[in-house]
Design a protein around this motif. Structure first.
Motif, PDB file in Angstrom:
ATOM      1  N   TYR A   2       0.806  -1.214  -0.059  1.00 42.49           N
ATOM      2  CA  TYR A   2       0.102   0.096  -0.001  1.00 42.49           C
ATOM      3  C   TYR A   2       0.811   1.290  -0.103  1.00 42.49           C
ATOM      4  N   SER A  20      -0.943  -1.101  15.869  1.00 42.26           N
ATOM      5  CA  SER A  20      -1.351  -0.602  14.468  1.00 42.26           C
ATOM      6  C   SER A  20      -0.109   0.032  13.683  1.00 42.26           C
ATOM      7  N   ALA A  23       1.490  -2.996  11.758  1.00 36.84           N
ATOM      8  CA  ALA A  23       0.836  -3.644  10.883  1.00 36.84           C
ATOM      9  C   ALA A  23       1.218  -2.528   9.777  1.00 36.84           C
ATOM     10  N   LEU A  27       2.793  -3.606   6.039  1.00 33.73           N
ATOM     11  CA  LEU A  27       1.944  -3.520   4.900  1.00 33.73           C
ATOM     12  C   LEU A  27       2.425  -2.537   3.616  1.00 33.73           C
ATOM     13  N   CYS A 101      -5.424   2.029   2.267  1.00 37.57           N
ATOM     14  CA  CYS A 101      -5.478   1.031   3.178  1.00 37.57           C
ATOM     15  C   CYS A 101      -5.819   1.917   4.488  1.00 37.57           C
ATOM     16  N   ILE A 103      -5.579   1.081   8.605  1.00 39.22           N
ATOM     17  CA  ILE A 103      -5.241   0.042   9.716  1.00 39.22           C
ATOM     18  C   ILE A 103      -5.975   0.647  11.050  1.00 39.22           C
ATOM     19  N   PRO A 130      -9.413  -1.448   1.396  1.00 36.57           N
ATOM     20  CA  PRO A 130      -8.980  -2.445   2.432  1.00 36.57           C
ATOM     21  C   PRO A 130      -8.902  -1.989   3.623  1.00 36.57           C
ATOM     22  N   HIS A 132      -7.575  -3.317   7.628  1.00 37.60           N
ATOM     23  CA  HIS A 132      -6.910  -4.103   8.541  1.00 37.60           C
ATOM     24  C   HIS A 132      -7.387  -3.885   9.943  1.00 37.60           C
ATOM     25  N   ILE A 134      -6.919  -4.390  13.938  1.00 35.45           N
ATOM     26  CA  ILE A 134      -6.032  -5.031  14.485  1.00 35.45           C
ATOM     27  C   ILE A 134      -6.661  -5.255  15.908  1.00 35.45           C
TER      28      ILE A 134
END
Length: 135
Positions: A2, A20, A23, A27, A101, A103, A130, A132, A134
């Motif tokens: 990303y 976070s 992650a 990514l 993205c 998070i 997207p 994600h 956590i």
């Protein structure tokens, strides 16, 4: 993976933002851009009328400073402090800034989340990129 990552955070001290951030780093592409966002709940006008203006200004400044300090965990991260409904603000910010993205951290849902929905659940349902989560 990303290039433009949004990391919404809570500045209450009880939530672990480092997971976070980890992650997000994992990514991210090499040249990824990170934005750390904190959303302050809107205070009803009948309450604001009773709060001294310097208190509100000080609270806002403290939140900005805490956000800046927290964001140093991500390389060259920009910060944004917003006001409103967190789920709605996060989704709107992502759409307006071409975020690819999000998070977002989540807590274990309680009974109130089944009726009202948590911020993370709202973001997952309405984001056009997207997300994600956590935990």
């Amino acid at each position: 993976m990303y290039k433009n990552i949004l990391v919404p955070v809570l500045l209450d001290g009880a939530h672990d933002t480092q997971s976070s951030y980890l992650a997000a780093k994992t990514l991210a592409d090499e040249d990824a851009k990170f934005t750390v966002l904190h959303v302050m709940e809107t205070i009803p006008s009948f309450v604001i009328a009773q709060i001294p203006k310097d208190t509100l200004a000080r609270s806002h400044k403290e939140a900005e400073e805490a956000l800046e300090k927290s964001a140093t965990a991500l390389p060259d991260a920009t910060t944004h402090l917003a006001s409103g409904n967190p789920g709605r603000v996060i989704v709107d910010y992502a759409q307006e800034h071409d975020i690819d993205c999000i998070i977002v951290a989540s807590h274990r849902p309680g009974i109130e989340d089944y009726f009202l929905g948590s911020t993370a659940a709202r973001v997952v349902r309405h984001a056009q990129c997207p997300v994600h989560v956590i935990r």
